[in-house]
Design a protein around this motif. Structure first.
Motif, short mmCIF file in Angstrom:
data_model
loop_
_atom_site.label_atom_id
_atom_site.label_comp_id
_atom_site.label_asym_id
_atom_site.label_seq_id
_atom_site.Cartn_x
_atom_site.Cartn_y
_atom_site.Cartn_z
N PHE A 124 57.48 12.60 15.64
CA PHE A 124 56.82 11.64 14.76
C PHE A 124 55.38 12.08 14.48
CE2 PHE A 124 54.32 7.75 14.12
CZ PHE A 124 54.92 7.29 12.95
N GLY A 125 54.67 12.53 15.51
CA GLY A 125 53.29 13.00 15.34
C GLY A 125 53.22 14.23 14.44
N ILE A 126 54.10 15.17 14.63
CA ILE A 126 54.13 16.37 13.80
C ILE A 126 54.47 16.01 12.35
CG2 ILE A 126 55.38 18.54 13.39
CD1 ILE A 126 55.55 18.80 16.49
N GLY A 127 55.42 15.10 12.19
CA GLY A 127 55.78 14.65 10.84
C GLY A 127 54.61 13.96 10.15
N LEU A 128 53.86 13.18 10.89
CA LEU A 128 52.69 12.50 10.34
C LEU A 128 51.62 13.51 9.92
CD1 LEU A 128 51.75 9.63 9.78
CD2 LEU A 128 50.67 9.62 12.03
N ILE A 129 51.41 14.53 10.72
CA ILE A 129 50.44 15.58 10.37
C ILE A 129 50.88 16.31 9.11
CG2 ILE A 129 49.49 17.81 11.13
CD1 ILE A 129 49.45 16.61 13.98
N LEU A 130 52.14 16.65 9.01
CA LEU A 130 52.66 17.32 7.81
C LEU A 130 52.51 16.42 6.58
CD1 LEU A 130 55.87 19.04 9.22
CD2 LEU A 130 53.72 20.13 8.54
N PHE A 131 52.73 15.13 6.74
CA PHE A 131 52.57 14.18 5.63
C PHE A 131 51.11 14.15 5.16
CE2 PHE A 131 51.91 9.74 4.17
CZ PHE A 131 52.73 9.78 3.06
N VAL A 132 50.16 14.14 6.07
CA VAL A 132 48.74 14.14 5.72
C VAL A 132 48.36 15.42 4.98
CG1 VAL A 132 46.40 14.22 6.70
CG2 VAL A 132 48.02 12.53 7.53
N VAL A 133 48.85 16.55 5.46
CA VAL A 133 48.57 17.83 4.80
C VAL A 133 49.16 17.84 3.39
CG1 VAL A 133 49.08 20.32 4.87
CG2 VAL A 133 48.32 19.14 6.94
N LEU A 134 50.34 17.31 3.22
CA LEU A 134 50.96 17.23 1.91
C LEU A 134 50.15 16.36 0.95
CD1 LEU A 134 53.45 17.96 0.17
CD2 LEU A 134 54.45 15.81 0.95
N ILE A 135 49.69 15.24 1.42
CA ILE A 135 48.85 14.37 0.59
C ILE A 135 47.56 15.10 0.23
CG2 ILE A 135 47.41 12.29 0.64
CD1 ILE A 135 49.68 10.88 2.06
N GLU A 136 46.97 15.78 1.17
CA GLU A 136 45.73 16.53 0.92
C GLU A 136 45.93 17.58 -0.18
OE1 GLU A 136 41.77 17.75 1.53
OE2 GLU A 136 42.78 16.05 2.43
N LEU A 137 47.06 18.24 -0.17
CA LEU A 137 47.33 19.29 -1.15
C LEU A 137 47.68 18.73 -2.53
CD1 LEU A 137 49.43 21.78 0.99
CD2 LEU A 137 47.07 22.04 0.23
#
Length: 167
Positions: A16-29
């Motif tokens: 869940f933590g890794i998925g959340l980090i990937l989601f934040v990076v995707l939003i940033e991009l």
């Protein structure tokens, strides 16, 4: 049995933590504007519409709580809000055709007027780690650069320039 349940729970928490980090990076991009200078000559930017008078632009600036400073070029002068009083149209502000307005949210505005009418808006957006890499266009009142902004943007400027034109 309890150890297996806790191990599954830890794996679930980590994924869940890794998925959340990937989601934040995707939003940033995808969702955040890239660093650069945005040039508006057609419609304008949000409430700042091309064709407005200096008085109307000043009223729009006064409605933005994030703009607390206006620096004008030719004559070189800085107007700063130190209380709740709003900016007023003063002689130096009215006579200048170039207004630099840093925004507290990290954007920098450059309003270019011709014949008392807003002709162009330049907006500098810098990402978090690039605050020192800003354009001199937004930090200096250089008449050579400001008088021929288009030439400066196309030949000298290091930041990427985004235009609002149809082509």
């Amino acid at each position: 049995m309890k150890k297996k349940g806790k191990a599954k729970q830890r794996i679930l928490q980590a994924s869940f933590g890794i998925g959340l980090i990937l989601f934040v990076v995707l939003i940033e991009l995808v969702a955040v504007h890239p660093s650069g200078i945005y040039s508006y000559t057609q419609q304008g930017y949000k409430e700042f519409k091309i064709g407005l008078s200096k008085e109307k632009v000043l009223k729009k600036i006064n409605k933005r709580k994030t703009i607390r400073t206006i620096r004008v070029c030719d004559p070189d002068r800085v107007f700063e809000l130190k209380s709740r009083r709003l900016f007023e149209m003063e002689v130096n502000l009215a006579s200048s055709d170039y207004w630099l307005c840093p925004d507290r949210t990290g954007k920098n505005f450059l309003f270019l007027f011709r014949d008392e009418i807003l002709e162009r808006i330049l907006l500098q957006r810098l990402r978090f780690g690039k605050k020192k890499e800003g354009s001199i266009l937004f930090s200096q009142c250089n008449p050579e650069i400001i008088n021929d902004v288009e030439k400066y943007l196309t030949t000298i400027e290091k930041l990427k320039v985004f235009y609002d034109t149809d082509s």
